[in-house]
Design a protein around this motif. Structure first.
Motif, PDB file in Angstrom:
ATOM      1  N   VAL A  97     -85.358  -2.086 -23.927  1.00  0.00           N
ATOM      2  CA  VAL A  97     -84.356  -1.793 -24.952  1.00  0.00           C
ATOM      3  C   VAL A  97     -83.493  -3.023 -25.226  1.00  0.00           C
ATOM      4  O   VAL A  97     -83.150  -3.326 -26.377  1.00  0.00           O
ATOM      5  CB  VAL A  97     -83.484  -0.601 -24.529  1.00  0.00           C
ATOM      6  CG1 VAL A  97     -82.269  -0.471 -25.444  1.00  0.00           C
ATOM      7  CG2 VAL A  97     -84.294   0.687 -24.568  1.00  0.00           C
TER       8      VAL A  97
ATOM      9  N   ASN B 266     -83.137  -4.683 -28.831  1.00  0.00           N
ATOM     10  CA  ASN B 266     -81.821  -4.891 -29.422  1.00  0.00           C
ATOM     11  C   ASN B 266     -81.612  -6.348 -29.816  1.00  0.00           C
ATOM     12  O   ASN B 266     -81.056  -6.652 -30.882  1.00  0.00           O
ATOM     13  CB  ASN B 266     -80.727  -4.458 -28.446  1.00  0.00           C
ATOM     14  CG  ASN B 266     -80.634  -2.951 -28.303  1.00  0.00           C
ATOM     15  OD1 ASN B 266     -81.129  -2.201 -29.149  1.00  0.00           O
ATOM     16  ND2 ASN B 266     -79.999  -2.494 -27.233  1.00  0.00           N
TER      17      ASN B 266
ATOM     18  N   GLN C 281     -83.463  -7.175 -33.026  1.00  0.00           N
ATOM     19  CA  GLN C 281     -82.787  -6.647 -34.209  1.00  0.00           C
ATOM     20  C   GLN C 281     -81.495  -7.400 -34.499  1.00  0.00           C
ATOM     21  O   GLN C 281     -81.186  -7.693 -35.657  1.00  0.00           O
ATOM     22  CB  GLN C 281     -82.539  -5.156 -34.024  1.00  0.00           C
ATOM     23  CG  GLN C 281     -83.828  -4.339 -34.007  1.00  0.00           C
ATOM     24  CD  GLN C 281     -83.603  -2.868 -33.732  1.00  0.00           C
ATOM     25  OE1 GLN C 281     -82.893  -2.496 -32.807  1.00  0.00           O
ATOM     26  NE2 GLN C 281     -84.225  -2.019 -34.528  1.00  0.00           N
TER      27      GLN C 281
ATOM     28  N   TRP D 250     -92.612   7.599 -24.509  1.00  0.00           N
ATOM     29  CA  TRP D 250     -91.301   6.959 -24.687  1.00  0.00           C
ATOM     30  C   TRP D 250     -91.444   5.700 -25.542  1.00  0.00           C
ATOM     31  O   TRP D 250     -90.626   5.457 -26.446  1.00  0.00           O
ATOM     32  CB  TRP D 250     -90.709   6.610 -23.323  1.00  0.00           C
ATOM     33  CG  TRP D 250     -89.336   6.016 -23.406  1.00  0.00           C
ATOM     34  CD1 TRP D 250     -88.147   6.686 -23.460  1.00  0.00           C
ATOM     35  CD2 TRP D 250     -89.000   4.618 -23.451  1.00  0.00           C
ATOM     36  NE1 TRP D 250     -87.094   5.801 -23.543  1.00  0.00           N
ATOM     37  CE2 TRP D 250     -87.585   4.527 -23.538  1.00  0.00           C
ATOM     38  CE3 TRP D 250     -89.759   3.448 -23.423  1.00  0.00           C
ATOM     39  CZ2 TRP D 250     -86.923   3.301 -23.596  1.00  0.00           C
ATOM     40  CZ3 TRP D 250     -89.101   2.230 -23.483  1.00  0.00           C
ATOM     41  CH2 TRP D 250     -87.699   2.161 -23.568  1.00  0.00           C
TER      42      TRP D 250
ATOM     43  N   GLU E 221     -91.886   6.538 -29.265  1.00  0.00           N
ATOM     44  CA  GLU E 221     -90.627   6.847 -29.938  1.00  0.00           C
ATOM     45  C   GLU E 221     -89.848   5.580 -30.271  1.00  0.00           C
ATOM     46  O   GLU E 221     -89.277   5.453 -31.358  1.00  0.00           O
ATOM     47  CB  GLU E 221     -89.785   7.767 -29.054  1.00  0.00           C
ATOM     48  CG  GLU E 221     -90.366   9.158 -28.888  1.00  0.00           C
ATOM     49  CD  GLU E 221     -89.505  10.018 -27.998  1.00  0.00           C
ATOM     50  OE1 GLU E 221     -88.413   9.557 -27.591  1.00  0.00           O
ATOM     51  OE2 GLU E 221     -89.918  11.153 -27.692  1.00  0.00           O
ATOM     52  N   ARG E 222     -89.799   4.634 -29.341  1.00  0.00           N
ATOM     53  CA  ARG E 222     -89.054   3.391 -29.583  1.00  0.00           C
ATOM     54  C   ARG E 222     -89.710   2.609 -30.726  1.00  0.00           C
ATOM     55  O   ARG E 222     -89.015   2.024 -31.561  1.00  0.00           O
ATOM     56  CB  ARG E 222     -89.018   2.529 -28.314  1.00  0.00           C
ATOM     57  CG  ARG E 222     -88.380   3.159 -27.099  1.00  0.00           C
ATOM     58  CD  ARG E 222     -86.891   3.338 -27.218  1.00  0.00           C
ATOM     59  NE  ARG E 222     -86.488   4.490 -28.012  1.00  0.00           N
ATOM     60  CZ  ARG E 222     -86.612   5.754 -27.616  1.00  0.00           C
ATOM     61  NH1 ARG E 222     -87.146   6.039 -26.455  1.00  0.00           N
ATOM     62  NH2 ARG E 222     -86.199   6.732 -28.398  1.00  0.00           N
ATOM     63  N   CYS E 223     -91.025   2.591 -30.747  1.00  0.00           N
ATOM     64  CA  CYS E 223     -91.722   1.828 -31.792  1.00  0.00           C
ATOM     65  C   CYS E 223     -91.512   2.426 -33.170  1.00  0.00           C
ATOM     66  O   CYS E 223     -91.410   1.702 -34.168  1.00  0.00           O
ATOM     67  CB  CYS E 223     -93.219   1.755 -31.484  1.00  0.00           C
ATOM     68  SG  CYS E 223     -93.638   0.692 -30.087  1.00  0.00           S
ATOM     69  N   GLN E 224     -91.431   3.742 -33.244  1.00  0.00           N
ATOM     70  CA  GLN E 224     -91.248   4.388 -34.537  1.00  0.00           C
ATOM     71  C   GLN E 224     -89.872   4.121 -35.105  1.00  0.00           C
ATOM     72  O   GLN E 224     -89.646   4.300 -36.300  1.00  0.00           O
ATOM     73  CB  GLN E 224     -91.511   5.892 -34.403  1.00  0.00           C
ATOM     74  CG  GLN E 224     -92.986   6.198 -34.177  1.00  0.00           C
ATOM     75  CD  GLN E 224     -93.273   7.676 -33.960  1.00  0.00           C
ATOM     76  OE1 GLN E 224     -92.369   8.502 -33.990  1.00  0.00           O
ATOM     77  NE2 GLN E 224     -94.534   7.997 -33.722  1.00  0.00           N
ATOM     78  N   GLU E 225     -88.941   3.678 -34.274  1.00  0.00           N
ATOM     79  CA  GLU E 225     -87.604   3.326 -34.742  1.00  0.00           C
ATOM     80  C   GLU E 225     -87.561   1.931 -35.370  1.00  0.00           C
ATOM     81  O   GLU E 225     -86.565   1.575 -36.001  1.00  0.00           O
ATOM     82  CB  GLU E 225     -86.617   3.377 -33.576  1.00  0.00           C
ATOM     83  CG  GLU E 225     -86.472   4.761 -32.955  1.00  0.00           C
ATOM     84  CD  GLU E 225     -85.733   4.741 -31.625  1.00  0.00           C
ATOM     85  OE1 GLU E 225     -85.370   3.624 -31.175  1.00  0.00           O
ATOM     86  OE2 GLU E 225     -85.525   5.813 -31.027  1.00  0.00           O
ATOM     87  N   LEU E 226     -88.638   1.142 -35.199  1.00  0.00           N
ATOM     88  CA  LEU E 226     -88.599  -0.260 -35.621  1.00  0.00           C
ATOM     89  C   LEU E 226     -88.913  -0.461 -37.098  1.00  0.00           C
ATOM     90  O   LEU E 226     -88.441  -1.407 -37.715  1.00  0.00           O
ATOM     91  CB  LEU E 226     -89.592  -1.079 -34.787  1.00  0.00           C
ATOM     92  CG  LEU E 226     -89.310  -1.137 -33.283  1.00  0.00           C
ATOM     93  CD1 LEU E 226     -90.436  -1.882 -32.565  1.00  0.00           C
ATOM     94  CD2 LEU E 226     -87.971  -1.814 -33.017  1.00  0.00           C
ATOM     95  N   GLY E 227     -89.767   0.391 -37.644  1.00  0.00           N
ATOM     96  CA  GLY E 227     -90.087   0.270 -39.058  1.00  0.00           C
ATOM     97  C   GLY E 227     -91.067  -0.830 -39.395  1.00  0.00           C
ATOM     98  O   GLY E 227     -91.074  -1.343 -40.518  1.00  0.00           O
TER      99      GLY E 227
END
Length: 270
Positions: free
Chosen positions: A46, A50, A53, A79, A82-88
């Motif tokens: 994470v 972060n 980004q 897990w 889910e984190r990868c789908q937040e990256l776009g």
């Protein structure tokens, strides 16, 4: 490997291709569990995401080059999904010796995440190889993988090519780690030597930064998103550097510009 035709990469943002390489996250099913040096590997990943980004480094795609999970537990892969789908952005995952390739294919295929073995964009081709030997730490490229590599290169002579795999195909100068590299690297390079469009090879596994060149091909080892190993060490030894990742810029003329970043991630109080 499952093909996901809906994965599209925008070709109009820049003449360059911006690639993030993350590797060796060693995620655990238990979100509160720790590995080496009292490190929570979910927390360190994470911290890396972060940093990416915050620095505005989200590019055209991300490659995660193996040892995603420490024990190949489904919860760790879910897990990550889910984190990868937040990256776009599209994320391509390949297995390491700690992973289960079959389980990865089942879980890490959906939305923007894929275990595809090849992607073409602009005038570049990226090839993802499986160097895993079941229940072994060293790497090996099977006849099937070498055949796939040869066919992919022969079919795309006009495309600059960057190859990813998990295990190092060259000695790094650490005896204990060099024993866990690709054991048939000569066969790998025999294929590469037939195709001048190959521009680079990138890997993980060694938990350390490495950069050299062979016959005009850049050879790139990338740091782990959790802990690093001391370069040149005779035996296993942890480095003091924090989590890291590699940023690559693929230029239209076939050049590769690259930089490694390290992130501060102090261990939490326990």
């Amino acid at each position: 490997m499952t093909s996901l035709p809906h994965l599209k990469i925008a070709n109009d943002r820049s003449e360059f291709i911006n690639v993030l390489q993350l590797t060796d996250s060693h995620l655990l099913a238990d979100s509160e569990a720790f590995l080496w040096n009292d490190l929570n590997t979910r927390r360190s990943l994470v911290a890396v995401l972060n940093h990416i980004q915050q620095q505005g480094l989200l590019g055209d795609l991300m490659v995660i080059s193996g040892d995603i999970a420490e024990k190949a537990e489904p919860e760790a892969y879910y897990w990550l999904l889910e984190r990868c789908q937040e990256l776009g952005l599209p994320v391509y995952c390949l297995p390491g010796n700690h992973d289960d390739p079959v389980l990865m294919d089942e879980i890490l295929n959906g939305m923007n995440v894929s275990t595809e073995s090849l992607v073409t964009l602009k005038n570049w081709q990226l090839i993802f190889l499986n160097s895993v030997v079941t229940q072994r730490s060293h790497g090996h490229l099977s006849k099937g993988q070498l055949g796939f590599l040869n066919r992919s290169l022969a079919d795309s002579l006009d495309l600059n090519t960057l190859i990813f795999l998990h295990h190092p195909p060259v000695a790094l100068g650490s005896p204990w780690m060099d024993a866990m590299g690709v054991d048939n690297a000569a066969d790998f390079f025999a294929v590469l030597d037939l195709y001048p469009q190959v521009r680079g090879v990138a890997w993980g596994h060694a938990h350390q930064e490495f950069h050299t060149e062979r016959q005009g091909v850049q050879l790139l080892g990338s740091p782990s998103t959790c802990v690093q190993f001391v370069p040149g060490s005779e035996h296993f030894q942890l480095d003091q550097r924090g989590p890291g990742y590699r940023w690559l810029i693929l230029l239209p003329g076939g050049q590769i510009e690259t930089r490694v970043y390290y992130v501060d991630c102090p261990p939490p109080a326990r």
